[in-house]
Design an enzyme around this catalytic site. Structure first.
Site, mmCIF file in Angstrom:
data_model
loop_
_atom_site.group_PDB
_atom_site.id
_atom_site.type_symbol
_atom_site.label_atom_id
_atom_site.label_comp_id
_atom_site.label_asym_id
_atom_site.label_seq_id
_atom_site.Cartn_x
_atom_site.Cartn_y
_atom_site.Cartn_z
ATOM 1 N N CYS A 69 64.352 35.784 -3.969
ATOM 2 C CA CYS A 69 63.488 35.140 -4.962
ATOM 3 C C CYS A 69 64.291 34.081 -5.731
ATOM 4 C CB CYS A 69 62.951 36.196 -5.912
ATOM 5 S SG CYS A 69 61.715 35.550 -7.037
ATOM 6 N N CYS A 121 56.577 7.601 20.172
ATOM 7 C CA CYS A 121 55.254 7.056 20.512
ATOM 8 C C CYS A 121 54.239 8.170 20.718
ATOM 9 C CB CYS A 121 55.348 6.156 21.744
ATOM 10 S SG CYS A 121 56.079 6.981 23.175
#
Lengths: 426, 78
Positions: free
Chosen positions: A135, A385
């Site tokens: 955490c 691409c």
């Protein structure tokens, strides 16, 4: 129907989908509803000294119309007394004896504190523990959570203390806010961990409001970093799971966490070495019922692949994950544009021209129609691409037969002594 | 501004130089890679004696892979 059950470090579960320790596992009411919906197990929201929370805790990051591409939270561990949580764990376990409940724990790095909480929680019949060393906010400022999880010595020591008191399996949950997660994973193993889980959330600031200049979220005009999770973190989590899975010194099961949103993500994590899975953001976004799609999708996938058990998936892609220096320098792929499918939007040309290798040309046919073509000799197979192309199937990446494989490591060795050590005299 | 010289054309030119030397019996005897590219020493060797030496500079990344592949192939064959 394939067998979806798992035995994760000795913890049996009807399917690999567990709710992660987080807001969805805050109470017996929620966990029981989750089990009714079909979740295999649940990691109960972290138990520890009850804390105080702030108001305004979550923020979603949305991208181009996609809600919750990422999720930021500043909520802390449970704010309910331990006795209340233990009573609800006991009741839930009684009602759902076949669904594992793992208690997430976080206390200060002191041996007595770990012994005390482990013994008290184990008494109500949990199936295992998960030590919260991840955490990143609030608790870290008190020396717990990620503050502990970033120091291998503390991970090892605290794992050992938990193991001294625990009879049930101990899973160690690791923080991604560290350069090399295998260092802390190894420390957990050295401390006697039965398994590790990753990743906890990543330090994050979701945004800044352009009108008020406040942080998002803010608390009375002030903000602090939160923990980031959700689909956006999946590639980071997947890499960390894979790095641990391929490390021979980290020889314990891995529970994969981080942006798992559907059955496909689940399969990817299992192929990369996760023996079990934990989900949070997807449940917070869509509700507990999404587990139905996950279970059905996973089952269909296994049937399609002819696999009898979900365990048959675990780690199958790990041997394919390596270091950059072990990749073949002679492998070549090139882009090929399918003019039948291409819509001539020109995005590939622009991307290649401006930011890659200038190898896509806009040409004109004899009848005057324009078309795009890759100069395959100059194409380096970067994939850009095909990544920016908005039409599925318009650009394929084609493998080109190449010379004998040669990795960078092999090349380095070869050019050191090109003449094979033959002594040459002038 | 014109496009930079074709990556592949540059490779073919550099490869041709290597192939020519190989056809004349030269073999690579040293490689020195620097910020300015790879400086490769070719030697024509007969009965372990160097008869002639030539050094070429290569700039193209594919050429660097190409000559390394040649070196490795020879090392494997020996």
């Amino acid at each position: 129907m394939a067998d979806l059950s798992i035995n994760f470090a000795g913890i049996k579960s009807p399917n690999p989908f567990w709710l992660a320790s987080a807001p969805p596992t805050n109470s017996g009411y929620q966990v029981q509803r989750a089990f009714e919906a079909g979740w295999g197990g649940a990691v109960w929201k972290t138990l520890g000294e009850p804390i105080l929370n702030i108001s305004s805790r979550f923020a979603g990051t949305h991208f181009n119309g996609q809600r919750v591409a990422g999720f930021n939270n500043t909520e802390l561990i449970t704010d309910r007394p331990l006795e209340v949580n233990l009573k609800e764990i006991y009741e839930t376990k009684k009602r759902f004896p076949n669904n594992p409940i793992i208690a997430s724990l976080m206390v200060e790095p002191e041996q007595e504190k770990w012994h005390e909480i482990v013994k008290r929680v184990e008494a109500v019949g949990v199936d295992g523990f998960e030590l919260n060393f991840g955490c990143p906010h609030g608790m870290a400022e008190r020396g717990m959570g990620a503050a502990s999880g970033q120091v291998p010595e503390l991970v090892e020591k605290q794992t050992m203390w938990a193991k001294e008191a625990a009879e049930s399996p101990v899973i160690v949950k690791l923080t991604p806010n560290i350069t090399d997660i295998t260092a802390t994973a190894y420390a957990a193993v050295q401390g006697g961990a039965d398994a590790i889980s990753m990743i906890n959330t990543i330090n994050s600031l979701a945004g800044v409001d352009l009108d008020t200049w406040n942080t998002i979220p803010h608390v009375a005009g002030k903000g602090a970093h939160g923990g980031y999770c959700g689909p956006a973190v999946k590639p980071i989590a997947l890499n960390m799971v894979a790095e641990c899975a391929r490390n021979s010194t980290i020889n314990v099961p891995i529970s994969g966490i981080g942006g798992i949103s559907d059955w496909r993500d689940a399969v990817e994590f299992m192929l990369m070495g996760a023996g079990g899975l934990q989900v949070c953001t997807a449940a917070m976004h869509h509700g507990f019922s999404i587990v139905e799609d996950m279970v059905e999708g996973l089952n269909n996938y296994l049937d399609d692949k002819g696999l009898a058990s979900v365990g048959d998936l675990v780690g199958k892609s790990v041997p394919k994950y390596s270091d950059w220096g072990d990749l073949d320098l002679n492998y070549k792929s090139v882009a090929r544009i399918n003019t039948d499918t291409c819509i001539n939007c020109n995005k590939c040309h622009i991307a290649c021209e401006d930011t890659a290798h200038q190898c896509i040309d806009m040409l004109k046919a004899k009848d005057g129609t324009k078309y795009l073509q890759v100069n395959e000799d100059d194409c380096v197979g970067c994939n850009l691409c095909s990544i920016v192309c908005p039409v599925d199937g318009a650009i394929d990446m084609i493998e080109i037969p190449s010379d004998e494989p040669m990795t960078w490591k092999e090349r380095e060795a070869a050019i050191k002594e090109p003449s094979c050590g033959i002594s040459l005299v002038k | 501004m014109e496009r930079p010289m074709s990556h592949h054309k540059e490779f073919l030119l550099e490869k041709e130089k290597i192939d020519n030397l190989y056809n004349k019996g030269y073999r690579i005897t040293a490689v020195n890679e620097t910020l300015s590219g790879a400086f490769v020493e070719f030697s024509r060797v007969i009965e372990k004696k160097i008869l002639e030496k030539e050094e070429l500079q290569f700039l193209n990344p594919d050429t660097r892979i190409y000559f390394s592949t040649l070196i490795r192939a020879e090392q494997k064959a020996e």
